[in-house]
Design a protein around this motif. Structure first.
Motif, mmCIF file in Angstrom:
data_model
loop_
_atom_site.group_PDB
_atom_site.id
_atom_site.type_symbol
_atom_site.label_atom_id
_atom_site.label_comp_id
_atom_site.label_asym_id
_atom_site.label_seq_id
_atom_site.Cartn_x
_atom_site.Cartn_y
_atom_site.Cartn_z
ATOM 1 N N SER A 1 2.933 -8.076 -28.207
ATOM 2 C CA SER A 1 2.445 -7.420 -28.860
ATOM 3 C C SER A 1 0.838 -6.958 -27.628
ATOM 4 O O SER A 1 0.427 -6.689 -27.765
ATOM 5 N N ARG A 2 1.208 -7.571 -26.364
ATOM 6 C CA ARG A 2 -0.228 -7.922 -25.724
ATOM 7 C C ARG A 2 0.894 -6.659 -24.721
ATOM 8 O O ARG A 2 1.078 -6.479 -23.543
ATOM 9 N N PRO A 3 -0.938 -5.271 -23.949
ATOM 10 C CA PRO A 3 -0.611 -4.684 -22.666
ATOM 11 C C PRO A 3 -0.940 -5.634 -21.844
ATOM 12 O O PRO A 3 -1.859 -6.556 -21.245
ATOM 13 N N ILE A 4 -0.126 -4.986 -20.451
ATOM 14 C CA ILE A 4 -0.031 -5.403 -18.985
ATOM 15 C C ILE A 4 -0.460 -4.751 -18.018
ATOM 16 O O ILE A 4 1.157 -3.855 -18.320
ATOM 17 N N LEU A 5 -0.984 -4.001 -17.786
ATOM 18 C CA LEU A 5 -0.778 -3.303 -16.062
ATOM 19 C C LEU A 5 0.314 -4.505 -15.026
ATOM 20 O O LEU A 5 -0.273 -4.659 -14.736
ATOM 21 N N MET A 6 0.933 -3.263 -14.870
ATOM 22 C CA MET A 6 1.593 -3.991 -13.405
ATOM 23 C C MET A 6 1.930 -3.094 -12.095
ATOM 24 O O MET A 6 2.007 -1.390 -12.465
ATOM 25 N N GLU A 7 2.190 -3.331 -10.940
ATOM 26 C CA GLU A 7 1.968 -2.122 -9.769
ATOM 27 C C GLU A 7 4.312 -2.503 -10.149
ATOM 28 O O GLU A 7 4.744 -2.940 -9.497
ATOM 29 N N VAL A 8 4.407 -0.710 -10.003
ATOM 30 C CA VAL A 8 5.562 0.074 -9.362
ATOM 31 C C VAL A 8 5.804 -0.204 -8.189
ATOM 32 O O VAL A 8 4.397 1.198 -7.516
ATOM 33 N N GLN A 9 6.341 -0.435 -7.383
ATOM 34 C CA GLN A 9 6.563 -0.374 -5.788
ATOM 35 C C GLN A 9 8.227 0.090 -5.677
ATOM 36 O O GLN A 9 9.269 -0.267 -6.180
ATOM 37 N N ALA A 10 8.489 1.612 -4.755
ATOM 38 C CA ALA A 10 9.349 1.920 -4.017
ATOM 39 C C ALA A 10 8.955 2.093 -2.213
ATOM 40 O O ALA A 10 7.879 2.760 -1.657
ATOM 41 N N LEU A 11 10.721 1.720 -1.866
ATOM 42 C CA LEU A 11 10.531 2.274 -0.325
ATOM 43 C C LEU A 11 11.910 3.307 0.019
ATOM 44 O O LEU A 11 12.648 2.987 -0.881
ATOM 45 N N ILE A 12 11.383 4.547 0.264
ATOM 46 C CA ILE A 12 12.795 5.105 0.913
ATOM 47 C C ILE A 12 12.893 4.493 2.462
ATOM 48 O O ILE A 12 11.990 5.564 3.275
ATOM 49 N N ALA A 13 13.966 5.002 2.435
ATOM 50 C CA ALA A 13 14.351 4.755 4.108
ATOM 51 C C ALA A 13 16.033 5.267 4.109
ATOM 52 O O ALA A 13 16.379 4.951 3.400
ATOM 53 N N LEU B 1 18.682 12.309 -3.321
ATOM 54 C CA LEU B 1 18.785 10.691 -2.174
ATOM 55 C C LEU B 1 20.103 9.905 -1.889
ATOM 56 O O LEU B 1 19.932 8.542 -2.177
ATOM 57 N N HIS B 2 21.209 10.550 -2.204
ATOM 58 C CA HIS B 2 22.178 10.002 -1.781
ATOM 59 C C HIS B 2 23.159 9.577 -0.838
ATOM 60 O O HIS B 2 23.158 8.710 -0.407
ATOM 61 N N ASP B 3 21.857 10.178 0.530
ATOM 62 C CA ASP B 3 22.416 9.145 1.550
ATOM 63 C C ASP B 3 20.980 8.405 2.403
ATOM 64 O O ASP B 3 20.569 8.725 3.287
ATOM 65 N N LYS B 4 19.880 7.646 1.535
ATOM 66 C CA LYS B 4 18.302 7.430 1.171
ATOM 67 C C LYS B 4 18.927 5.376 0.398
ATOM 68 O O LYS B 4 20.238 5.466 -0.217
ATOM 69 N N GLU B 5 18.385 4.997 1.591
ATOM 70 C CA GLU B 5 18.460 3.344 1.259
ATOM 71 C C GLU B 5 17.340 3.692 -0.147
ATOM 72 O O GLU B 5 15.727 3.494 0.656
ATOM 73 N N VAL B 6 17.160 2.776 -1.261
ATOM 74 C CA VAL B 6 16.193 2.773 -1.979
ATOM 75 C C VAL B 6 16.014 1.570 -2.531
ATOM 76 O O VAL B 6 16.304 0.585 -2.896
ATOM 77 N N TYR B 7 14.603 0.927 -2.039
ATOM 78 C CA TYR B 7 14.086 -0.332 -2.717
ATOM 79 C C TYR B 7 13.276 -0.285 -3.519
ATOM 80 O O TYR B 7 12.024 0.435 -3.729
ATOM 81 N N LEU B 8 13.270 -1.526 -4.924
ATOM 82 C CA LEU B 8 12.027 -0.754 -6.048
ATOM 83 C C LEU B 8 12.126 -1.924 -6.213
ATOM 84 O O LEU B 8 12.878 -3.202 -6.541
ATOM 85 N N ASN B 9 10.377 -2.213 -6.749
ATOM 86 C CA ASN B 9 9.803 -4.271 -6.875
ATOM 87 C C ASN B 9 8.772 -4.482 -7.672
ATOM 88 O O ASN B 9 7.691 -3.055 -7.459
ATOM 89 N N ILE B 10 8.552 -4.892 -8.716
ATOM 90 C CA ILE B 10 8.124 -4.802 -9.610
ATOM 91 C C ILE B 10 6.939 -6.089 -8.863
ATOM 92 O O ILE B 10 7.209 -7.174 -8.992
ATOM 93 N N ALA B 11 5.462 -5.927 -9.232
ATOM 94 C CA ALA B 11 4.793 -6.935 -8.275
ATOM 95 C C ALA B 11 4.570 -8.470 -8.820
ATOM 96 O O ALA B 11 4.488 -7.827 -10.594
ATOM 97 N N GLY B 12 3.966 -9.360 -8.664
ATOM 98 C CA GLY B 12 4.256 -10.494 -9.452
ATOM 99 C C GLY B 12 4.831 -11.423 -10.371
ATOM 100 O O GLY B 12 4.791 -11.987 -10.474
ATOM 101 N N GLY B 13 6.178 -10.013 -9.774
ATOM 102 C CA GLY B 13 7.525 -11.454 -10.018
ATOM 103 C C GLY B 13 7.307 -11.592 -11.125
ATOM 104 O O GLY B 13 9.013 -12.198 -12.526
ATOM 105 N N LEU B 14 6.842 -10.072 -12.402
ATOM 106 C CA LEU B 14 7.806 -9.665 -14.021
ATOM 107 C C LEU B 14 8.452 -9.178 -13.513
ATOM 108 O O LEU B 14 9.028 -8.532 -12.923
ATOM 109 N N LYS B 15 9.162 -9.309 -14.830
ATOM 110 C CA LYS B 15 10.329 -8.426 -15.365
ATOM 111 C C LYS B 15 10.364 -7.631 -16.246
ATOM 112 O O LYS B 15 9.578 -8.144 -17.212
#
Length: 559
Positions: A408-420, A454-468
């Motif tokens: 029932s609570r709103p939480i703002l979180m950071e989504v980080q992406a890296l394409i290599a 993006l079929h020939d690129k590595e994709v990394y995705l992270n939610i900062a702070g350890g939240l799922k």
């Protein structure tokens, strides 16, 4: 042969032979009288009380084999033989009382009854034998109590039903823990008589959390708490309490792995209304031959404890180990038995912990409480959004702020992406804090609808702070962070983003939109990228409305 006691309110109308018809059948007769010391037969008796058959049938064996007085002596000797299997010792004790009643009809002395009541191997069989003695001694009231205690009822005492809207059903009370983050997770406090299961990684702080909860509960109430530790000694628990500066005389400690000890302690101490079991995988029931931690032991001990909690109005907190897959160890029925299931999330290397409600019969699910692990134990975090947002002195490529809802609570979180780039035939996809299958879907949508390959690129995705993140409204934030990384341009300054992305590329509405916008405004954000068809109340925040994922390119700051 029928089984089950048949109790009535009149001794005259109730012959002794009908008082208890649970007794010994052919299997026990073969072992005891024919001296067949067969381990399989003993195991059958030990594991299945269905072999206890008809009262008259067992006494036919007695009368055909030897005089009743002689049988009584044999029973007594076997009951006192400490080398004999426990199951045989109690069964012999049971039949000894039967034979004494059958032979002389005199009242059984109090010592015999006390011996039966002290038996902890098969308490139900002992209760049945006591019931026979009490009937013979004209103590019908005690017999009726025993019948209810053993789960068997008399004809004169029908099962009571109550009206749902009637006043005779009393709503259980709640009691607060005194910590806002914890009270929110439990749905407004702990319900009296509720059973709660808490799982988490080893060393994440489950025992620390439960000890703090126990201390807060007894401080705000008049009852006592029993903390049962099957993993640690009393000295180890005491050391943790001193580190947390907890010194509550109303917290009682018990170091045992025996379910029988726990049940006996609760029944002897009526002031205990809060019970902590640490942990269920260490508990064992002596009536079951399997080792502690096995499926049968975990299921049986959990069932007995939950029934005990509801019967005595005790709030029960159970610690559960988890497997390498992150699931609570043991049968899935363990989670079905209890009223509330909580998961303690977080990395041991991270100072922050998240307590998440997976199931709650008395409140909303998916609520979270955020805590910081310090020297003084777990400290609640008042503003979780500030925890999951990193302070940047400049715009960052591949980063998007998602406005999510946890319970029932709103939480703002950071989504980080890296394409290599990569030379591997199969590029890597790595995700932390989100569903990797949903990431694959977003990449496919960007490929098909936005011509972003993006079929020939590595994709990394992270939610900062350890939240799922579990809700699909994070789709648009993930897509935005991926596009930002590809075009090497940041999102607009001080903006949040949320929306569900369909396979067609369309952006769907999200729930609790105003609650998300209010949280973003409170934290100083100026812009919000939201679905076009949503209904938004007036806010002092600029709303950029999108209808399709391809429109994301237009919102990037090309300057």
């Amino acid at each position: 042969m029928e089984s089950g006691p048949y109790l009535s309110s009149s001794v005259a109308d109730h012959p002794l032979r009908s008082a208890i018809d649970h007794c010994l059948g052919d299997k026990f007769y073969e072992v005891l009288f024919l001296k067949k010391d067969s381990k399989p037969l003993l195991e059958e008796i030990d594991s299945n009380w269905g072999y206890l058959a008809n009262f008259e049938h067992a006494f036919n064996h007695i009368s055909d084999s030897m005089p009743t007085d002689t049988a009584s002596i044999i029973y007594n000797d076997l009951a006192d033989d400490k080398d004999a299997p426990n199951v045989l010792r109690e069964l012999a004790q049971y039949l000894e009382v039967m034979s004494l009643l059958h032979s002389n009809g005199e009242k059984i002395n109090k010592d015999k009854i006390d011996n039966l009541e002290s038996s902890a191997v098969y308490p139900y069989s002992s209760q049945e034998a006591i019931a026979v003695v009490k009937i013979h001694n004209n103590d019908i009231k005690v017999v009726e109590e025993i019948a209810v205690k053993t789960g068997k009822r008399s004809i004169s005492a029908p099962i009571l039903i109550k009206t749902l809207s009637g006043s005779e059903i009393i709503t259980p009370s709640r009691f607060l823990i005194g910590v806002e983050e914890l009270d929110r997770v439990f749905g407004g406090g702990i319900v009296q008589g509720a059973s709660i299961l808490i799982g988490g990684e080893p060393g994440i702080g489950k025992s620390t959390l439960l000890l703090r909860i126990a201390a807060n509960v007894v401080q705000l109430s008049s009852f006592e708490c029993l903390y049962v530790s099957g993993e640690e000694s009393l000295e180890q628990v005491s050391l943790r309490a001193k580190r947390l500066k907890i010194n509550e005389p109303k917290i009682k400690l018990l170091s045992t792995v025996s379910l029988t000890d726990v049940v006996a302690t609760i029944k002897e101490n009526k002031s205990i209304k809060f019970l902590v079991i640490d942990s269920i995988q260490t508990m064992y029931d002596s009536r079951i031959t399997s080792a502690p931690g096995t499926v049968t032991q975990v299921r049986t001990c959990a069932h007995e404890l939950t029934i005990l909690a509801k019967q005595y109005g005790i709030s029960l907190l159970i610690v559960g180990h988890i497997t390498k897959d992150g699931q609570i160890a043991g049968p899935k029925t363990l989670e079905h038995m209890v009223d509330t299931v909580l998961y303690f999330e977080g990395e041991n290397s991270n100072q922050y912990r998240i307590l998440r409600t997976i199931k709650n019969r008395f409140g909303p699910a998916n609520e979270i409480g955020v805590f910081e692990m310090s020297e003084a134990g777990l400290v609640p975090v008042d503003n979780p959004s500030s925890l999951f947002l990193m302070a940047h002195d400049r715009e960052v490529v591949g980063s998007a702020v998602f406005a999510g809802i946890e319970g029932s609570r709103p939480i703002l979180m950071e989504v980080q992406a890296l394409i290599a780039g990569t030379n591997m035939a199969t590029p890597r996809r790595a995700v932390v804090g989100w569903d990797i299958n949903r990431l694959a879907m977003i990449i496919a949508v960007l490929n098909a609808r936005c011509k972003m390959f993006l079929h020939d690129k590595e994709v990394y995705l992270n939610i900062a702070g350890g939240l799922k993140i579990q809700e699909p409204s994070a789709d648009l934030a993930v897509a935005a962070s991926l596009i930002s990384s590809v075009v090497n341009l940041p999102l607009p300054t001080s903006s949040i983003i949320c929306g569900e992305v369909a396979l067609s590329g369309e952006i769907r509405n999200v729930s609790h939109a105003d609650l998300r916008l209010k949280e973003a405004q409170k934290l100083g954000f100026k812009k919000a990228i939201m679905p076009k068809n949503g209904n938004y109340s007036s806010h002092d925040i600029e709303i950029i409305k999108l209808s399709h994922v391809r429109e994301l390119r237009e919102v990037f700051n090309y300057n």
